[in-house]
Design an enzyme around this catalytic site. Structure first.
Site, PDB file in Angstrom:
ATOM      1  N   SER A 191       0.829  -1.200   0.000  1.00 18.60           N
ATOM      2  CA  SER A 191       0.000   0.000   0.000  1.00 18.60           C
ATOM      3  C   SER A 191       0.864   1.251   0.000  1.00 18.60           C
ATOM      4  O   SER A 191       1.968   1.256   0.537  1.00 18.60           O
ATOM      5  CB  SER A 191      -0.871  -0.007   1.255  1.00 18.60           C
ATOM      6  OG  SER A 191      -1.458   1.256   1.443  1.00 18.60           O
ATOM      7  N   TYR A 238      -1.741  -0.095  10.526  1.00 19.03           N
ATOM      8  CA  TYR A 238      -2.001  -0.809   9.258  1.00 19.03           C
ATOM      9  C   TYR A 238      -0.854  -0.555   8.286  1.00 19.03           C
ATOM     10  O   TYR A 238      -0.272  -1.489   7.736  1.00 19.03           O
ATOM     11  CB  TYR A 238      -3.324  -0.358   8.624  1.00 19.03           C
ATOM     12  CG  TYR A 238      -3.393  -0.657   7.151  1.00 19.03           C
ATOM     13  CD1 TYR A 238      -3.168   0.347   6.201  1.00 19.03           C
ATOM     14  CD2 TYR A 238      -3.626  -1.952   6.698  1.00 19.03           C
ATOM     15  CE1 TYR A 238      -3.191   0.060   4.845  1.00 19.03           C
ATOM     16  CE2 TYR A 238      -3.655  -2.235   5.337  1.00 19.03           C
ATOM     17  CZ  TYR A 238      -3.431  -1.217   4.419  1.00 19.03           C
ATOM     18  OH  TYR A 238      -3.434  -1.501   3.072  1.00 19.03           O
ATOM     19  N   LYS A 242       2.232  -3.161   6.666  1.00 18.75           N
ATOM     20  CA  LYS A 242       2.601  -3.305   5.255  1.00 18.75           C
ATOM     21  C   LYS A 242       4.106  -3.070   5.071  1.00 18.75           C
ATOM     22  O   LYS A 242       4.782  -3.812   4.366  1.00 18.75           O
ATOM     23  CB  LYS A 242       1.792  -2.336   4.380  1.00 18.75           C
ATOM     24  CG  LYS A 242       0.328  -2.699   4.239  1.00 18.75           C
ATOM     25  CD  LYS A 242       0.160  -4.085   3.601  1.00 18.75           C
ATOM     26  CE  LYS A 242      -1.297  -4.436   3.378  1.00 18.75           C
ATOM     27  NZ  LYS A 242      -1.471  -5.778   2.781  1.00 18.75           N
TER      28      LYS A 242
HETATM   29  C1  WQD Z   1      -9.558   8.634   0.957  1.00 17.64           C
HETATM   30  C2  WQD Z   1      -9.871  10.064   1.287  1.00 17.64           C
HETATM   31  C3  WQD Z   1     -10.357  10.435   3.587  1.00 17.64           C
HETATM   32  C4  WQD Z   1     -14.120   8.330   3.881  1.00 17.64           C
HETATM   33  C5  WQD Z   1      -6.681   3.787   2.753  1.00 17.64           C
HETATM   34  C6  WQD Z   1      -5.477   2.996   3.150  1.00 17.64           C
HETATM   35  C7  WQD Z   1      -4.793   2.509   1.911  1.00 17.64           C
HETATM   36  C8  WQD Z   1      -5.776   1.705   1.115  1.00 17.64           C
HETATM   37  C9  WQD Z   1      -6.946   2.577   0.729  1.00 17.64           C
HETATM   38  C10 WQD Z   1      -5.953  -0.652   1.469  1.00 17.64           C
HETATM   39  C11 WQD Z   1      -9.221  10.511   2.595  1.00 17.64           C
HETATM   40  C12 WQD Z   1     -11.557  10.760   2.709  1.00 17.64           C
HETATM   41  C13 WQD Z   1     -12.948   8.842   3.373  1.00 17.64           C
HETATM   42  C14 WQD Z   1     -15.150   9.197   4.283  1.00 17.64           C
HETATM   43  C15 WQD Z   1     -13.813  11.063   3.619  1.00 17.64           C
HETATM   44  N1  WQD Z   1      -6.196   0.597   1.877  1.00 17.64           N
HETATM   45  N2  WQD Z   1     -12.806  10.195   3.241  1.00 17.64           N
HETATM   46  N3  WQD Z   1     -14.959  10.544   4.119  1.00 17.64           N
HETATM   47  O1  WQD Z   1      -7.222   6.608   3.671  1.00 17.64           O
HETATM   48  O2  WQD Z   1      -6.432   7.266   1.329  1.00 17.64           O
HETATM   49  O3  WQD Z   1      -6.256   4.912   2.054  1.00 17.64           O
HETATM   50  O4  WQD Z   1      -7.544   3.027   1.948  1.00 17.64           O
HETATM   51  O5  WQD Z   1      -5.451  -1.025   0.462  1.00 17.64           O
HETATM   52  O6  WQD Z   1      -3.713   1.709   2.268  1.00 17.64           O
HETATM   53  O7  WQD Z   1      -4.567   3.860   3.835  1.00 17.64           O
HETATM   54  O8  WQD Z   1      -8.463   5.852   1.592  1.00 17.64           O
HETATM   55  O9  WQD Z   1     -10.802   5.881   0.913  1.00 17.64           O
HETATM   56  O10 WQD Z   1     -10.246   5.758   3.396  1.00 17.64           O
HETATM   57  O11 WQD Z   1      -9.848   7.869   2.139  1.00 17.64           O
HETATM   58  O12 WQD Z   1     -13.655  12.287   3.506  1.00 17.64           O
HETATM   59  O13 WQD Z   1     -16.259   8.794   4.772  1.00 17.64           O
HETATM   60  O14 WQD Z   1     -11.273  10.184   1.463  1.00 17.64           O
HETATM   61  O15 WQD Z   1     -10.230  11.374   4.638  1.00 17.64           O
HETATM   62  O16 WQD Z   1      -8.803  11.843   2.481  1.00 17.64           O
HETATM   63  P1  WQD Z   1      -7.054   6.274   2.223  1.00 17.64           P
HETATM   64  P2  WQD Z   1      -9.913   6.275   2.041  1.00 17.64           P
END
Ligand code: WQD
Length: 428
Positions: A191, A238, A242
């Site tokens: 990741s 997490y 990784k």
């Molecule tokens: C993306 C953006 C949130 C939900 C994580 C893991 C990464 C991979 C993908 C596994 C961020 C914003 C989210 C919500 C929001 N995991 N958001 N409201 O955190 O970039 O990555 O998931 O493979 O390893 O770290 O992904 O989709 O959770 O968030 O505003 O209800 O969307 O704050 O900026 P992230 P995400």
């Protein structure tokens, strides 16, 4: 959504069309002095790929693309965050693809148990063992793609030991058992979180920003840089699991040149197969952006909370590299064939899998609104613990060394999600 069956973990669920009966085990190599060469030359239809977590969101799309590419697939999945109905859907989609192309449907088998169940794993690997004249064990399994892991950032902060036990300890035992059976081509699902706070440093996120042994590389100014192993500012357990797994695998590759290990660093997988049959449908409450947007679209959530609208970005919301999951799956096929053809630059190699361009959270919302032609309720909220402001891939290495790049757009992903909702009867 269809009824969901749970299988008896000890009985593999088969999908063997008559024409795809397993290739008879090679009793002894009569054509090639070197069994490795024989295995390397086996056409894909005689190669088996073991996929852990193969019914999950990314795993199911990769399993489908493997079958479409002619590989036989063995799935291990404990159904803790997936449903067995996905197995049936993969089989239907793969069979339809091969019927359309007049090609043979490979075999697909499901072993519904935890990848950490070493006894069940050894029983499975024994089924694919090849007799060889020397002590080194050989297998019909030409490679392993390892998806099975916990992946919720927030949950990892609340339950770190659960994450270290499953993601790290599990990997150690798993790789050790594979090695005992001579299975040493390994694709690891990693990741972009391993880049930690470097993601917001403004530095382009090249693989060189997180290395596991001292490396020398030429930077964009033509200067020779020496890189030291380590990581910078990983913001959650997490992400640390990784990075630790990557380090373990790098040490394993350095200790035994028979291992070929590819580490794929995903950015933000989104969307689903265009058929609408393999949408992201986790058992547990979603934390990723698109599945939460879907919950709002279907009326299960009242509104989307946008975590942080004060980031140093054009619209104040965070920026990510949203990659269509089908493109991501095809990146695994490219990595597997490059590894099996012996074309990797070294026997441990990391690759970013992303689009190379960023979209903000608000971009995602407005893109989805343009697809459904109606507003998505949302509100500004505080930043989420562990988040970074921007995380976008540099994808030169995967393009140059895997001959792979993304084909689909964020809009494609939103349209495919809407198709999934229509097919599933979940559209509001
Ligand atoms: C993306 C953006 C949130 C939900 C994580 C893991 C990464 C991979 C993908 C596994 C961020 C914003 C989210 C919500 C929001 N995991 N958001 N409201 O955190 O970039 O990555 O998931 O493979 O390893 O770290 O992904 O989709 O959770 O968030 O505003 O209800 O969307 O704050 O900026 P992230 P995400």
């Amino acid at each position: 959504m269809d009824s969901r069956r749970r299988s008896n973990a000890s009985t593999p669920v088969e999908s063997e069309s008559p024409s795809s009966v397993d290739t008879p085990a090679t009793e002894s190599s009569v054509l090639f002095d070197n069994l490795d060469e024989l295995l390397r030359r086996l056409p894909q239809e005689n190669q088996y790929i073991l996929v852990t977590g193969g019914l999950g969101f990314i795993g199911s799309h990769t399993t489908l693309e493997l079958l479409k590419s002619g590989y036989n697939v063995i799935v291990i999945d404990n159904l803790s965050n997936s449903f067995e109905v996905v197995f049936d859907r993969i089989k239907i989609l793969a069979q339809k693809f091969h019927d359309t192309h007049g090609s043979k449907m490979p075999s697909l088998r499901l072993h519904a148990h935890d990848y950490r169940d070493t006894s069940a794993l050894k029983d499975l690997l024994q089924e694919y063992r090849l007799a060889s004249r020397w002590g080194t064990p050989k297998s019909k399994i030409a490679g392993v793609i390892h998806f099975a892991a916990y992946k919720a950032v927030e949950e990892s902060i609340r339950h770190p030991l659960k994450y270290y036990a499953n993601n790290v300890s599990g990997l150690i035992d798993f790789a050790s058992t594979l090695g005992d059976f001579g299975i040493k081509t390994f694709i690891f699902s990693s990741s972009a979180t391993v880049y930690g706070t470097l993601a917001t440093s403004g530095l382009p996120l090249k693989e060189e920003l997180c290395v596991h042994r001292e490396e020398v590389y030429i930077d964009s100014n033509g200067e020779t840089q020496t890189l030291q192993p380590g990581c910078t500012g990983i913001t959650n357990p997490y992400g640390r699991t990784k990075w630790i797994c990557e380090t373990i695998l790098a040490d394993l590759a350095a200790s035994d040149p028979e291992w070929t290990i590819v580490v794929l660093r995903y950015f933000n997988p989104v969307g689903c197969d265009s058929s609408g049959l393999l949408g992201e449908d986790p058992r547990q409450a979603p934390t990723n952006l698109l599945p939460v947007v879907v919950k709002v679209m279907t009326g299960q959530y009242a509104e989307l909370q946008m975590f942080g609208t004060d980031w140093d970005t054009t619209d104040g919301t965070a920026i990510r590299d949203f990659i269509h999951v089908t493109d991501l799956a095809r990146g695994h096929i490219a990595a597997l064939s490059t590894a099996n053809e012996g074309k990797l630059a070294e026997n441990f190699r990391t690759f970013n899998l992303g689009t190379g361009s960023g979209n903000s959270v608000l971009d995602v919302v407005t893109t989805m609104e343009s697809v459904i032609s109606k507003p998505i309720p949302r509100k500004a909220a505080d930043r989420r613990e562990g988040d970074v402001g921007s995380c976008v891939a540099v994808v030169d290495r995967s393009q140059q060394e895997l001959q792979w790049k993304t084909q689909k757009s964020l809009k494609d992903a939103c349209e495919d999600i809407c198709n999934f909702l229509d097919v599933s009867g979940l559209s509001s």
